[in-house]
Design a protein around this motif. Structure first.
Motif, PDB file in Angstrom:
ATOM      1  N   VAL A  28       0.815  -1.218   0.000  1.00  0.00           N
ATOM      2  CA  VAL A  28       0.000   0.000   0.000  1.00  0.00           C
ATOM      3  C   VAL A  28       0.849   1.270   0.000  1.00  0.00           C
ATOM      4  CG1 VAL A  28      -1.759   1.285   1.254  1.00  0.00           C
ATOM      5  CG2 VAL A  28      -1.961  -1.179   0.997  1.00  0.00           C
ATOM      6  N   PRO A  29       1.820   1.473   0.935  1.00  0.00           N
ATOM      7  CA  PRO A  29       2.595   2.713   0.849  1.00  0.00           C
ATOM      8  C   PRO A  29       3.575   2.726  -0.318  1.00  0.00           C
ATOM      9  CG  PRO A  29       2.681   1.857   3.066  1.00  0.00           C
ATOM     10  CD  PRO A  29       2.054   0.814   2.197  1.00  0.00           C
ATOM     11  N   GLN A  30       3.970   1.539  -0.800  1.00  0.00           N
ATOM     12  CA  GLN A  30       4.925   1.505  -1.898  1.00  0.00           C
ATOM     13  C   GLN A  30       4.288   2.003  -3.192  1.00  0.00           C
ATOM     14  OE1 GLN A  30       8.213   0.546  -1.787  1.00  0.00           O
ATOM     15  NE2 GLN A  30       7.970   0.552   0.411  1.00  0.00           N
ATOM     16  N   GLU A  31       3.023   1.682  -3.392  1.00  0.00           N
ATOM     17  CA  GLU A  31       2.363   2.099  -4.624  1.00  0.00           C
ATOM     18  C   GLU A  31       2.266   3.617  -4.742  1.00  0.00           C
ATOM     19  OE1 GLU A  31      -1.249  -0.067  -4.612  1.00  0.00           O
ATOM     20  OE2 GLU A  31      -0.258  -1.987  -4.943  1.00  0.00           O
ATOM     21  N   PRO A  32       1.824   4.337  -3.677  1.00  0.00           N
ATOM     22  CA  PRO A  32       1.824   5.800  -3.814  1.00  0.00           C
ATOM     23  C   PRO A  32       3.230   6.367  -3.998  1.00  0.00           C
ATOM     24  CG  PRO A  32       0.402   5.155  -2.024  1.00  0.00           C
ATOM     25  CD  PRO A  32       1.129   3.916  -2.482  1.00  0.00           C
ATOM     26  N   GLY A  33       4.228   5.749  -3.365  1.00  0.00           N
ATOM     27  CA  GLY A  33       5.592   6.217  -3.568  1.00  0.00           C
ATOM     28  C   GLY A  33       6.006   6.089  -5.021  1.00  0.00           C
ATOM     29  N   GLY A  34       5.603   4.985  -5.655  1.00  0.00           N
ATOM     30  CA  GLY A  34       5.898   4.803  -7.067  1.00  0.00           C
ATOM     31  C   GLY A  34       5.125   5.776  -7.929  1.00  0.00           C
ATOM     32  N   GLN A  35       3.881   6.042  -7.556  1.00  0.00           N
ATOM     33  CA  GLN A  35       3.078   6.995  -8.313  1.00  0.00           C
ATOM     34  C   GLN A  35       3.641   8.406  -8.190  1.00  0.00           C
ATOM     35  OE1 GLN A  35      -0.761   6.517  -6.591  1.00  0.00           O
ATOM     36  NE2 GLN A  35      -1.187   4.594  -7.638  1.00  0.00           N
ATOM     37  N   MET A  36       4.252   8.709  -7.064  1.00  0.00           N
ATOM     38  CA  MET A  36       4.808  10.046  -6.844  1.00  0.00           C
ATOM     39  C   MET A  36       6.225  10.158  -7.402  1.00  0.00           C
ATOM     40  SD  MET A  36       2.405  11.543  -5.378  1.00  0.00           S
ATOM     41  CE  MET A  36       1.007  10.475  -5.518  1.00  0.00           C
ATOM     42  N   ARG A  37       6.697   9.077  -8.013  1.00  0.00           N
ATOM     43  CA  ARG A  37       8.064   9.000  -8.550  1.00  0.00           C
ATOM     44  C   ARG A  37       9.108   9.249  -7.467  1.00  0.00           C
ATOM     45  NH1 ARG A  37       6.184  12.257 -13.406  1.00  0.00           N
ATOM     46  NH2 ARG A  37       7.362  13.918 -12.434  1.00  0.00           N
ATOM     47  N   VAL A  38       8.847   8.715  -6.283  1.00  0.00           N
ATOM     48  CA  VAL A  38       9.825   8.745  -5.198  1.00  0.00           C
ATOM     49  C   VAL A  38      10.646   7.465  -5.323  1.00  0.00           C
ATOM     50  CG1 VAL A  38      10.140   8.711  -2.694  1.00  0.00           C
ATOM     51  CG2 VAL A  38       8.319  10.075  -3.701  1.00  0.00           C
ATOM     52  N   PRO A  39      11.967   7.562  -5.395  1.00  0.00           N
ATOM     53  CA  PRO A  39      12.774   6.346  -5.533  1.00  0.00           C
ATOM     54  C   PRO A  39      12.498   5.363  -4.398  1.00  0.00           C
ATOM     55  CG  PRO A  39      14.127   8.295  -5.834  1.00  0.00           C
ATOM     56  CD  PRO A  39      12.783   8.764  -5.368  1.00  0.00           C
ATOM     57  N   ARG A  40      12.449   4.092  -4.744  1.00  0.00           N
ATOM     58  CA  ARG A  40      12.184   3.039  -3.756  1.00  0.00           C
ATOM     59  C   ARG A  40      13.224   3.073  -2.634  1.00  0.00           C
ATOM     60  NH1 ARG A  40       8.836  -1.350  -4.775  1.00  0.00           N
ATOM     61  NH2 ARG A  40       9.021  -2.956  -3.193  1.00  0.00           N
ATOM     62  N   SER A  41      14.449   3.457  -2.960  1.00  0.00           N
ATOM     63  CA  SER A  41      15.510   3.503  -1.950  1.00  0.00           C
ATOM     64  C   SER A  41      15.262   4.585  -0.905  1.00  0.00           C
ATOM     65  CB  SER A  41      16.866   3.731  -2.620  1.00  0.00           C
ATOM     66  OG  SER A  41      16.866   4.986  -3.290  1.00  0.00           O
ATOM     67  N   TRP A  42      14.375   5.523  -1.161  1.00  0.00           N
ATOM     68  CA  TRP A  42      14.073   6.595  -0.208  1.00  0.00           C
ATOM     69  C   TRP A  42      12.991   6.203   0.778  1.00  0.00           C
ATOM     70  CZ3 TRP A  42      13.825  12.126  -2.622  1.00  0.00           C
ATOM     71  CH2 TRP A  42      15.021  12.398  -3.274  1.00  0.00           C
ATOM     72  N   MET A  43      12.279   5.108   0.529  1.00  0.00           N
ATOM     73  CA  MET A  43      11.129   4.769   1.362  1.00  0.00           C
ATOM     74  C   MET A  43      11.535   4.475   2.811  1.00  0.00           C
ATOM     75  SD  MET A  43       8.695   5.414  -0.579  1.00  0.00           S
ATOM     76  CE  MET A  43       7.242   4.813   0.218  1.00  0.00           C
ATOM     77  N   ARG A  44      12.594   3.719   3.020  1.00  0.00           N
ATOM     78  CA  ARG A  44      13.022   3.442   4.400  1.00  0.00           C
ATOM     79  C   ARG A  44      13.500   4.698   5.121  1.00  0.00           C
ATOM     80  NH1 ARG A  44      13.855  -2.103   6.445  1.00  0.00           N
ATOM     81  NH2 ARG A  44      13.050  -3.435   4.803  1.00  0.00           N
ATOM     82  N   PRO A  45      14.349   5.536   4.508  1.00  0.00           N
ATOM     83  CA  PRO A  45      14.723   6.770   5.208  1.00  0.00           C
ATOM     84  C   PRO A  45      13.528   7.674   5.512  1.00  0.00           C
ATOM     85  CG  PRO A  45      16.262   6.364   3.433  1.00  0.00           C
ATOM     86  CD  PRO A  45      15.152   5.356   3.291  1.00  0.00           C
ATOM     87  N   LEU A  46      12.558   7.735   4.594  1.00  0.00           N
ATOM     88  CA  LEU A  46      11.374   8.546   4.857  1.00  0.00           C
ATOM     89  C   LEU A  46      10.555   7.949   5.994  1.00  0.00           C
ATOM     90  CD1 LEU A  46      10.291   9.450   1.223  1.00  0.00           C
ATOM     91  CD2 LEU A  46      11.301  10.963   2.936  1.00  0.00           C
ATOM     92  N   GLY A  47      10.474   6.625   6.030  1.00  0.00           N
ATOM     93  CA  GLY A  47       9.799   5.962   7.148  1.00  0.00           C
ATOM     94  C   GLY A  47      10.518   6.203   8.464  1.00  0.00           C
ATOM     95  N   ALA A  48      11.847   6.226   8.404  1.00  0.00           N
ATOM     96  CA  ALA A  48      12.628   6.498   9.618  1.00  0.00           C
ATOM     97  C   ALA A  48      12.387   7.930  10.099  1.00  0.00           C
ATOM     98  CB  ALA A  48      14.115   6.263   9.358  1.00  0.00           C
ATOM     99  N   LEU A  49      12.236   8.868   9.171  1.00  0.00           N
ATOM    100  CA  LEU A  49      11.929  10.248   9.566  1.00  0.00           C
ATOM    101  C   LEU A  49      10.569  10.331  10.252  1.00  0.00           C
ATOM    102  CD1 LEU A  49      13.184  12.320   6.513  1.00  0.00           C
ATOM    103  CD2 LEU A  49      14.133  12.296   8.821  1.00  0.00           C
ATOM    104  N   LEU A  65       1.962  17.421  -5.987  1.00  0.00           N
ATOM    105  CA  LEU A  65       1.772  18.440  -7.017  1.00  0.00           C
ATOM    106  C   LEU A  65       2.681  18.215  -8.218  1.00  0.00           C
ATOM    107  CD1 LEU A  65       1.387  21.743  -4.983  1.00  0.00           C
ATOM    108  CD2 LEU A  65      -0.397  20.335  -6.025  1.00  0.00           C
ATOM    109  N   ARG A  66       3.873  17.718  -7.962  1.00  0.00           N
ATOM    110  CA  ARG A  66       4.843  17.510  -9.035  1.00  0.00           C
ATOM    111  C   ARG A  66       4.319  16.543 -10.093  1.00  0.00           C
ATOM    112  NH1 ARG A  66      10.085  14.494  -7.317  1.00  0.00           N
ATOM    113  NH2 ARG A  66       8.452  12.955  -7.145  1.00  0.00           N
ATOM    114  N   VAL A  67       3.587  15.515  -9.648  1.00  0.00           N
ATOM    115  CA  VAL A  67       3.072  14.515 -10.600  1.00  0.00           C
ATOM    116  C   VAL A  67       1.601  14.756 -10.922  1.00  0.00           C
ATOM    117  CG1 VAL A  67       4.758  12.776  -9.941  1.00  0.00           C
ATOM    118  CG2 VAL A  67       2.550  12.857  -8.769  1.00  0.00           C
ATOM    119  N   HIS A  68       1.085  15.918 -10.547  1.00  0.00           N
ATOM    120  CA  HIS A  68      -0.303  16.305 -10.819  1.00  0.00           C
ATOM    121  C   HIS A  68      -1.305  15.340 -10.207  1.00  0.00           C
ATOM    122  CE1 HIS A  68       1.333  19.306 -13.495  1.00  0.00           C
ATOM    123  NE2 HIS A  68       2.039  18.360 -14.091  1.00  0.00           N
ATOM    124  N   ASP A  69      -1.004  14.845  -9.016  1.00  0.00           N
ATOM    125  CA  ASP A  69      -1.914  13.956  -8.291  1.00  0.00           C
ATOM    126  C   ASP A  69      -2.795  14.815  -7.399  1.00  0.00           C
ATOM    127  OD1 ASP A  69      -3.093  11.660  -7.198  1.00  0.00           O
ATOM    128  OD2 ASP A  69      -1.675  11.688  -5.531  1.00  0.00           O
TER     129      ASP A  69
END
Length: 120
Positions: A31-52, A89-93
């Motif tokens: 579930v959180p991975q799909e929006p990250g992909g839709q937002m064009r957030v690199p998969r490698s950033w997901m853990r650091p963002l979760g840590a934040l 906003l960047r991906v017009h979502d």
């Protein structure tokens, strides 16, 4: 002491909400991975963002003991969700419902901390 102000830092709701979001990013469900992909957030950033997000949650909880930590954590979460808004906003979502809930909780935690403790 004013009976209306019995809590030191009134942000447990924001802490619970950010904990749910952080757990979703740290444990890598779909579930959180799909929006990250839709937002064009690199998969490698997901853990650091979760840590934040987890650090923000811990900071809100630590704010019960050290109020300035709660204020800083709430401010950090507000900045985090502003970044998330920019990603949308960047991906017009325009599906901003979940973002609005989490960001409103972070803004509310910051506003209550500042109202109660003042700008330290």
């Amino acid at each position: 002491m004013d009976p209306c102000r019995t809590r030191r830092t009134p942000s447990p709701g924001g802490a619970r909400a950010s904990a749910a979001a952080a757990a979703g990013q740290l444990h890598r469900p779909r579930v959180p991975q799909e929006p990250g992909g839709q937002m064009r957030v690199p998969r490698s950033w997901m853990r650091p963002l979760g840590a934040l997000l987890a650090a923000g949650r811990l900071g809100l909880l630590a704010g019960f003991a050290v109020p300035v930590l709660g204020t800083l954590a709430a401010a950090g979460l507000v900045l985090y969700f502003l970044g998330a808004f920019c990603a949308h906003l960047r991906v017009h979502d325009r599906q901003l419902g979940p973002w609005a809930v989490f960001s409103c909780l972070a803004v509310a935690a910051l506003a209550v901390n500042l109202a109660y403790h003042g700008p330290s």
